[in-house]
Design a protein around this motif. Structure first.
Motif, mmCIF file in Angstrom:
data_model
loop_
_atom_site.group_PDB
_atom_site.id
_atom_site.type_symbol
_atom_site.label_atom_id
_atom_site.label_comp_id
_atom_site.label_asym_id
_atom_site.label_seq_id
_atom_site.Cartn_x
_atom_site.Cartn_y
_atom_site.Cartn_z
ATOM 1 N N UNK A 1 -54.520 2.028 79.308
ATOM 2 C CA UNK A 1 -55.948 2.270 79.038
ATOM 3 C C UNK A 1 -56.162 3.690 78.528
ATOM 4 N N UNK A 2 -55.539 4.673 79.202
ATOM 5 C CA UNK A 2 -55.749 6.072 78.796
ATOM 6 C C UNK A 2 -55.155 6.336 77.412
ATOM 7 N N UNK A 3 -53.948 5.820 77.205
ATOM 8 C CA UNK A 3 -53.315 6.023 75.889
ATOM 9 C C UNK A 3 -54.170 5.383 74.803
ATOM 10 N N UNK A 4 -54.627 4.194 75.080
ATOM 11 C CA UNK A 4 -55.434 3.476 74.086
ATOM 12 C C UNK A 4 -56.718 4.255 73.757
ATOM 13 N N UNK A 5 -57.368 4.790 74.787
ATOM 14 C CA UNK A 5 -58.604 5.535 74.575
ATOM 15 C C UNK A 5 -58.329 6.801 73.753
ATOM 16 N N UNK A 6 -57.264 7.510 74.138
ATOM 17 C CA UNK A 6 -56.951 8.757 73.428
ATOM 18 C C UNK A 6 -56.566 8.494 71.973
ATOM 19 N N UNK A 7 -55.749 7.458 71.772
ATOM 20 C CA UNK A 7 -55.326 7.128 70.406
ATOM 21 C C UNK A 7 -56.536 6.706 69.568
ATOM 22 N N UNK A 8 -57.437 5.940 70.187
ATOM 23 C CA UNK A 8 -58.630 5.501 69.442
ATOM 24 C C UNK A 8 -59.458 6.714 69.009
ATOM 25 N N UNK A 9 -59.602 7.699 69.906
ATOM 26 C CA UNK A 9 -60.360 8.920 69.555
ATOM 27 C C UNK A 9 -59.634 9.704 68.464
ATOM 28 N N UNK A 10 -58.310 9.780 68.596
ATOM 29 C CA UNK A 10 -57.527 10.499 67.583
ATOM 30 C C UNK A 10 -57.704 9.835 66.224
ATOM 31 N N UNK A 11 -57.607 8.498 66.199
ATOM 32 C CA UNK A 11 -57.725 7.778 64.923
ATOM 33 C C UNK A 11 -59.104 7.977 64.311
ATOM 34 N N UNK A 12 -60.109 7.908 65.139
ATOM 35 C CA UNK A 12 -61.483 8.048 64.631
ATOM 36 C C UNK A 12 -61.677 9.415 63.965
ATOM 37 N N UNK A 13 -61.193 10.473 64.648
ATOM 38 C CA UNK A 13 -61.392 11.824 64.103
ATOM 39 C C UNK A 13 -60.529 12.079 62.876
ATOM 40 N N UNK A 14 -59.294 11.568 62.889
ATOM 41 C CA UNK A 14 -58.423 11.795 61.734
ATOM 42 C C UNK A 14 -58.915 11.004 60.516
ATOM 43 N N UNK A 15 -59.427 9.813 60.774
ATOM 44 C CA UNK A 15 -60.007 9.027 59.668
ATOM 45 C C UNK A 15 -61.191 9.761 59.068
ATOM 46 N N UNK A 16 -62.005 10.324 59.928
ATOM 47 C CA UNK A 16 -63.180 11.060 59.431
ATOM 48 C C UNK A 16 -62.735 12.286 58.626
ATOM 49 N N UNK A 17 -61.670 12.953 59.115
ATOM 50 C CA UNK A 17 -61.138 14.110 58.375
ATOM 51 C C UNK A 17 -60.709 13.673 56.975
ATOM 52 N N UNK A 18 -60.085 12.489 56.902
ATOM 53 C CA UNK A 18 -59.625 11.998 55.592
ATOM 54 C C UNK A 18 -60.784 11.510 54.724
ATOM 55 N N UNK A 19 -61.827 11.026 55.356
ATOM 56 C CA UNK A 19 -63.001 10.643 54.555
ATOM 57 C C UNK A 19 -63.588 11.900 53.907
ATOM 58 N N UNK A 20 -63.608 12.985 54.676
ATOM 59 C CA UNK A 20 -64.197 14.222 54.167
ATOM 60 C C UNK A 20 -63.270 14.921 53.180
ATOM 61 N N UNK A 21 -61.962 14.802 53.433
ATOM 62 C CA UNK A 21 -60.993 15.495 52.563
ATOM 63 C C UNK A 21 -59.772 14.595 52.367
ATOM 64 N N UNK A 22 -59.857 13.674 51.381
ATOM 65 C CA UNK A 22 -58.778 12.678 51.245
ATOM 66 C C UNK A 22 -57.395 13.272 50.968
ATOM 67 N N UNK A 23 -57.316 14.485 50.461
ATOM 68 C CA UNK A 23 -55.996 15.049 50.148
ATOM 69 C C UNK A 23 -55.419 15.857 51.327
ATOM 70 N N UNK A 24 -55.909 15.632 52.521
ATOM 71 C CA UNK A 24 -55.423 16.363 53.696
ATOM 72 C C UNK A 24 -54.154 15.667 54.187
ATOM 73 N N UNK A 25 -52.996 16.146 53.745
ATOM 74 C CA UNK A 25 -51.741 15.429 54.013
ATOM 75 C C UNK A 25 -51.345 15.444 55.477
ATOM 76 N N UNK A 26 -51.635 16.530 56.172
ATOM 77 C CA UNK A 26 -51.303 16.561 57.604
ATOM 78 C C UNK A 26 -52.137 15.543 58.379
ATOM 79 N N UNK A 27 -53.383 15.356 57.957
ATOM 80 C CA UNK A 27 -54.242 14.355 58.606
ATOM 81 C C UNK A 27 -53.673 12.956 58.348
ATOM 82 N N UNK A 28 -53.182 12.717 57.137
ATOM 83 C CA UNK A 28 -52.576 11.412 56.817
ATOM 84 C C UNK A 28 -51.366 11.159 57.725
#
Lengths: 186, 318
Positions: free
Chosen positions: A119-146
């Motif tokens: 449960x904890x891993x799933x919650x943390x990963x979901x938050x990580x994915x949400x924020x990294x996706x948003x970073x890529x929406x804002x800056x698609x060429x952010x290779x570290x975010x990819x």
């Protein structure tokens, strides 16, 4: 036109233009002073005091420093105050750092405990994915975010099996399990 | 079908059965003919163009251009196009815009769609952009689907690398606040201030006197008058004044233009008569009697005085 030129050449206008230029110099000098002061604080973030008028880059620096010193909760709180502020590039940097912070926590837990902390891993990963996706929406060429987002997908725990139906009844017909007409109905 | 009347005899039954069969066939035929007589619904022609269908990785943008041709009487229902946002778990629509052209009885729509991929894969994998439903309104509603599109997605992290060995990319460190733009503006303002202050000082100190034609002419006239005054010296003095007038007027100034010259430079209005007199003298000196000695009614001192007054008028001009 000639009249306008002669008006522009008049000493009053010249002094007015000169006054505007001096005001510009004064303003820019103050901005330079502030930027230099903020840059000194960014280099030594321990001295940053967070208030209502604190510059965004200073809050970012404080959050970064707090995370490095191990206080992840406070870092998450500080990054959280920056989510909708600043320009796109700044917000992408905030989202990336926030996502990476969640991802690091999730990866440590996943590699140490595996599905035991599902449960904890799933919650943390979901938050990580949400924020990294948003970073890529804002800056698609952010290779570290990819890269980090792909890793987040790699450590996403497999979905849990659905619990078996525990219906124990013995009805003769499926229609017998449907609710009847409510009392008082026509 | 109505049930058979019990009164029907056994002999009638085969005949009734045959008649019923014929009627059914006739109705079927009529329906078929009626159906084929209706105009067929027009089929939109859809072409999909994409840059490539391989080598995409996490976060890449995929650009699709759909070219759709429909009869001119149909219009694209733009509200039916996908809106920017998540299309499914791993695919976002970033933008959807369109242009249209009409001609030759056709309407041609170019729909540009940009997707962003968020699919994590461990090895090369086929992925699919779903079919895109399109709707057109016109005499009837026309629906069509842009075909689904398959592409290859590659991983960024080596598939051989175990999860525990993957190094998460570090957080971004804070960036110092840029001071260069402030410095640029300070230098620009400073240069502007210095230039303007220099100009003001030059005005105050009279350095711009060189730019004043009458002041210069007066100085040269004074030099000219140091020696004996000959007819040649007189002519030179008149020429000096002419040159100053021309320079002030921005071109050759003729006698007939004195009025306009004074109107455009009000400071000279009070010496208008003097200027007219000067041009009369010039006419006489250079054209009417070029060989005559210096005129006695216009001594060189008057010429000098005119030049001095002109220089004074010139200073009044801002």
């Amino acid at each position: 036109m000639g009249q306008m030129m002669s008006r522009l050449r008049s000493p009053a206008w010249t002094w007015a233009i000169l006054a505007v230029l001096w005001a510009g110099i004064a303003y820019e000098s103050y901005a330079l002073y502030r930027a230099s002061r903020d840059n000194r604080l960014i280099a030594a973030p321990a001295g940053i005091e967070i208030g209502d008028s604190t510059a965004l880059e200073l809050i970012f620096a404080k959050a970064y420093d707090t995370a490095r010193n191990g206080d992840r909760q406070e870092a998450l709180r500080l990054y959280g105050t920056l989510l909708h502020r600043g320009d796109e590039r700044f917000r992408a940097r905030v989202r990336y750092n926030l996502g990476t912070l969640y991802l690091r926590d999730a990866a440590e837990l996943w590699n140490a405990k595996g599905v035991l902390e599902y449960v904890r891993v799933n919650t943390l990963v979901a938050s990580a994915k949400e924020n990294l996706r948003e970073a890529l929406r804002l800056q698609p060429d952010h290779w570290n975010a990819r890269y980090n987002l792909e890793y987040a997908y790699r450590i996403t725990p497999p979905p849990k099996e659905k619990p078996k139906a525990d219906f124990q009844g013995s009805k003769g017909s499926v229609f017998a399990t449907l609710p009847s007409t409510p009392g008082g109905g026509p | 079908m109505a049930p058979l009347n019990p009164a029907d005899t056994a002999a009638q039954r085969p005949f009734l059965r045959a008649a019923r069969g014929r009627c059914g066939g006739l109705i079927g035929l009529m329906l078929f003919l009626a159906g084929s007589a209706l105009p067929a619904a027009p089929e939109p022609r859809i072409e999909l163009a994409a840059t490539r269908d391989y080598g995409y990785v996490m976060g890449d943008l995929i650009e699709h251009t759909l070219t759709v041709r429909v009869p001119e009487s149909f219009a694209l229902e733009t509200g039916f196009l996908p809106r920017p946002g998540a299309l499914d778990e791993w695919l976002d629509v970033r933008s959807a815009d369109w242009t249209s052209e009409r001609g030759n009885g056709d309407a041609r729509y170019r729909i540009r769609l940009v997707y962003q991929v968020f699919k994590g894969v461990r090895g090369p994998e086929k992925a699919r952009v779903p079919a895109l439903p399109l709707r057109f309104t016109g005499p009837s509603t026309l629906e069509a689907n842009a075909p689904e599109w398959e592409f290859t997605l590659m991983p960024l992290i080596s598939p051989q690398l175990p999860d525990e060995a993957v190094a998460i990319r570090d957080a971004l460190s804070p960036e110092p606040i840029a001071t260069a733009p402030h410095w640029h503006r300070v230098w620009i303002y400073l240069a502007g201030s210095l230039a303007l202050a220099g100009w003001l000082i030059s005005q105050r100190l009279g350095w711009s006197r060189r730019a004043r034609p009458f002041a210069r002419a007066y100085r040269e006239l004074k030099k000219l008058l140091h020696g004996p005054v000959s007819p040649e010296t007189y002519r030179s003095a008149v020429k000096l004044l002419h040159r100053a007038l021309d320079e002030t007027a921005g071109g050759t100034l003729f006698a007939g233009q004195v009025e306009r010259f004074c109107e455009s430079r009000p400071a000279f209005t009070e010496i208008r008569e003097e200027l007219v007199g000067f041009f009369t003298l010039s006419q006489r000196l250079f054209f009417t009697a070029p060989e005559a000695p210096a005129p006695a009614d216009y001594p060189i001192a008057r010429l000098e005085s005119l030049c001095r007054r002109c220089a004074a008028m010139e200073r009044r001009v801002p």
